[in-house]
Design a protein around this motif. Structure first.
Motif, PDB file in Angstrom:
ATOM      1  N   UNK A  96       0.844  -1.204   0.000  1.00 14.86           N
ATOM      2  CA  UNK A  96       0.000   0.000   0.000  1.00 14.86           C
ATOM      3  C   UNK A  96       0.875   1.248   0.000  1.00 14.86           C
ATOM      4  N   UNK A  97       0.287   2.376  -0.402  1.00 17.41           N
ATOM      5  CA  UNK A  97       0.992   3.662  -0.389  1.00 17.41           C
ATOM      6  C   UNK A  97       1.034   4.194   1.046  1.00 17.41           C
ATOM      7  N   UNK A  98       2.172   4.740   1.429  1.00 18.19           N
ATOM      8  CA  UNK A  98       2.345   5.240   2.793  1.00 18.19           C
ATOM      9  C   UNK A  98       2.842   6.683   2.846  1.00 18.19           C
ATOM     10  N   UNK A  99       3.411   7.164   1.763  1.00 16.95           N
ATOM     11  CA  UNK A  99       4.042   8.489   1.781  1.00 16.95           C
ATOM     12  C   UNK A  99       3.055   9.539   1.291  1.00 16.95           C
ATOM     13  N   UNK A 100       2.806  10.540   2.157  1.00 18.14           N
ATOM     14  CA  UNK A 100       1.875  11.609   1.818  1.00 18.14           C
ATOM     15  C   UNK A 100       2.430  13.000   2.110  1.00 18.14           C
ATOM     16  N   UNK A 206       4.494  -8.711  -5.032  1.00 23.94           N
ATOM     17  CA  UNK A 206       5.454  -8.229  -6.026  1.00 23.94           C
ATOM     18  C   UNK A 206       4.816  -7.865  -7.365  1.00 23.94           C
ATOM     19  N   UNK A 207       3.647  -8.397  -7.666  1.00 23.63           N
ATOM     20  CA  UNK A 207       2.990  -8.064  -8.938  1.00 23.63           C
ATOM     21  C   UNK A 207       2.657  -6.570  -9.051  1.00 23.63           C
ATOM     22  N   UNK A 208       2.144  -5.910  -7.987  1.00 25.57           N
ATOM     23  CA  UNK A 208       1.863  -4.472  -8.112  1.00 25.57           C
ATOM     24  C   UNK A 208       3.086  -3.639  -8.491  1.00 25.57           C
ATOM     25  N   UNK A 209       4.274  -3.990  -7.968  1.00 26.21           N
ATOM     26  CA  UNK A 209       5.491  -3.276  -8.367  1.00 26.21           C
ATOM     27  C   UNK A 209       5.743  -3.471  -9.860  1.00 26.21           C
ATOM     28  N   UNK A 380       4.788   5.192  -4.258  1.00 17.83           N
ATOM     29  CA  UNK A 380       5.593   4.015  -3.941  1.00 17.83           C
ATOM     30  C   UNK A 380       4.838   3.112  -2.968  1.00 17.83           C
ATOM     31  N   UNK A 381       5.062   1.800  -3.106  1.00 18.30           N
ATOM     32  CA  UNK A 381       4.305   0.824  -2.320  1.00 18.30           C
ATOM     33  C   UNK A 381       5.173   0.185  -1.242  1.00 18.30           C
ATOM     34  N   UNK A 382       4.518  -0.143  -0.123  1.00 21.53           N
ATOM     35  CA  UNK A 382       5.199  -0.789   0.997  1.00 21.53           C
ATOM     36  C   UNK A 382       4.411  -2.011   1.430  1.00 21.53           C
ATOM     37  N   UNK A 384       5.565  -6.343   2.968  1.00 24.89           N
ATOM     38  CA  UNK A 384       6.414  -7.081   3.899  1.00 24.89           C
ATOM     39  C   UNK A 384       7.875  -7.071   3.456  1.00 24.89           C
ATOM     40  N   UNK A 385       8.102  -7.118   2.147  1.00 29.44           N
ATOM     41  CA  UNK A 385       9.477  -7.136   1.618  1.00 29.44           C
ATOM     42  C   UNK A 385      10.126  -5.764   1.704  1.00 29.44           C
ATOM     43  N   UNK A 386       9.356  -4.715   1.432  1.00 25.45           N
ATOM     44  CA  UNK A 386       9.822  -3.341   1.633  1.00 25.45           C
ATOM     45  C   UNK A 386       8.917  -2.767   2.721  1.00 25.45           C
ATOM     46  N   UNK A 387       9.410  -2.804   3.937  1.00 24.96           N
ATOM     47  CA  UNK A 387       8.580  -2.475   5.102  1.00 24.96           C
ATOM     48  C   UNK A 387       8.457  -0.964   5.306  1.00 24.96           C
ATOM     49  N   UNK A 388       7.294  -0.575   5.789  1.00 17.49           N
ATOM     50  CA  UNK A 388       7.077   0.803   6.269  1.00 17.49           C
ATOM     51  C   UNK A 388       7.201   0.773   7.792  1.00 17.49           C
ATOM     52  N   UNK A 389       8.156   1.537   8.308  1.00 15.13           N
ATOM     53  CA  UNK A 389       8.393   1.554   9.758  1.00 15.13           C
ATOM     54  C   UNK A 389       7.441   2.551  10.404  1.00 15.13           C
ATOM     55  N   UNK A 390       6.588   2.060  11.282  1.00 18.13           N
ATOM     56  CA  UNK A 390       5.630   2.927  11.987  1.00 18.13           C
ATOM     57  C   UNK A 390       6.329   3.712  13.094  1.00 18.13           C
TER      58      UNK A 390
END
Length: 390
Positions: A96-100, A206-209, A380-382, A384-390
């Motif tokens: 999912x997108x996380x950067x706003x 990985x398909x969405x990337x 950009x998407x986040x 499990x492989x590219x984690x978003x750190x809360x």
């Protein structure tokens, strides 16, 4: 007739006349310049005096860095990092997108995911250093499979010709090409993962990337954000151990070169609009990574220097072997006029003394101008492989 009186001057105190550099010296009459009884009022006392307007040139100077050039200069040169490979139990998830906002960019910038991904790009760059494209390299079955996928996508362009349109950008046939990608893309990736049965669940992540690596079908555009998605897809494959460190040379020389060929054909055939183009002050309308990889190829080259891009014979004879020269040749082909006018940043880079400095400068610029830009990274998407750190 009345005799003339003694000539005594008093200073003029008109505030309607703007100050001038020819203002008489202190103690002189403002009319005739003769001596006066009292001092004229100081210039600072003129209440209606306004500061001179800021000088704004009609055209920016030729030597021009991006607007936040100071951030690029002060930024440390990124270093290569080993990609941490995941192990069972796998927790693949839909990204999912996380950067706003800029705060989100700062959070991403400080995370291990940011450092690992940028380190992966640096590792790819170092793997091709001093090598021509045609040099022998290790091509593993996964690397060969990715090249085969890209060749399939190239073939689809021939099968879906552009329709006749009057507009300069955005041929709607690109949407048909993208629809086919959405229909068949997942099966292509499943074929890639075929030997690794336990990794087939990764397609949800990985398909969405992969789908976002070839431009946007609604806007019919393409830019460095889509290119970064392709690098992120390759990074995910490396995280899963599908692509290994010994494959990196082949990933650049075979996979990325094929990807560049595909994207140029998509851009030319379907007239893709540059996504978020910086105009003449950007590095390139569409790409960034091939300049990084291409400059690495030329580090310590005996004969070719950054200024060699102005030699048409060199471009003609060596652009098939060096990505940087290939990119310059392509820019000169699609843009008309003087190179220094339509691509001033690339022209300025040609004045850098050696390719090592060019490569390190481009890596810093990629970090600041792409990975730290909200308009690009908001898509950009986040997972499990590219984690978003809360």
């Amino acid at each position: 007739m009345e005799p003339p009186k003694d000539h005594q001057h008093t200073p003029e105190k008109s505030s309607t006349e703007p100050p001038s550099s020819a203002y008489p010296p202190s103690g002189c009459c403002t009319n005739c310049g003769g001596p006066t009884i009292s001092e004229p009022s100081p210039l600072a006392s003129l209440p209606e005096m306004s500061p001179p307007p800021n000088y704004r040139p009609i055209r920016a100077p030729a030597i021009n860095l991006p607007h936040n050039s100071q951030a690029i200069i002060l930024s440390p040169v990124p270093h290569a990092e080993r990609v941490p490979v995941v192990s069972p139990p796998y927790q693949f998830q839909s990204p999912a997108k996380r950067i706003h906002s800029p705060d989100d960019i700062r959070r991403f910038q400080e995370s291990p995911s940011f450092k690992n991904f940028l380190g992966f790009v640096v590792s790819l760059s170092e793997s091709i250093r001093g090598h021509k494209i045609s040099d022998p390299c290790h091509v593993s079955p996964p690397v060969a499979a990715v090249v085969s996928i890209l060749e399939t996508l190239l073939q689809w362009i021939d099968e879906i010709p552009p329709v006749q349109m009057s507009s300069r950008y955005g041929n709607i046939s690109f949407r048909s090409w993208h629809e086919r990608l959405a229909e068949r893309g997942e099966s292509l990736i499943l074929d890639l993962l075929h030997p690794e049965e336990e990794l087939k669940e990764s397609t949800v992540e990985i398909v969405p990337y992969f789908f976002d690596s070839f431009g946007n079908s609604s806007r019919i555009d393409y830019g460095t954000g889509h290119e970064t998605n392709f690098a992120a897809w390759l990074y995910c494959l490396a995280r899963m151990g599908v692509i290994k460190e010994e494959d990196y040379h082949g990933v650049v020389a075979r996979v990325f070169v094929k990807y560049l060929e595909l994207m140029r054909k998509l851009q030319m055939v379907y007239c893709l609009e540059p996504a978020g183009s910086h105009g003449v002050w950007g590095l390139d309308d569409y790409h960034f990574l091939p300049f990084i990889f291409g400059s690495s190829q030329l580090v310590d080259h005996k004969y070719m220097k950054p200024k060699s891009i102005h030699n048409d014979d060199i471009l003609e004879n060596f652009s098939s072997e060096y990505m940087y020269l290939s990119c310059i040749a392509f820019v000169k082909k699609v843009k008309k006029g003087l190179f220094a006018e339509h691509s001033p940043l690339l022209d300025d880079i040609s004045g850098v003394p050696n390719w090592k400095k060019v490569n390190s400068g481009l890596l810093k610029m990629y970090k600041v101008e792409v990975l730290e830009k909200v308009p690009i990274m908001q898509h950009f998407l986040f997972g499990w492989l590219i984690k978003w750190e809360e």
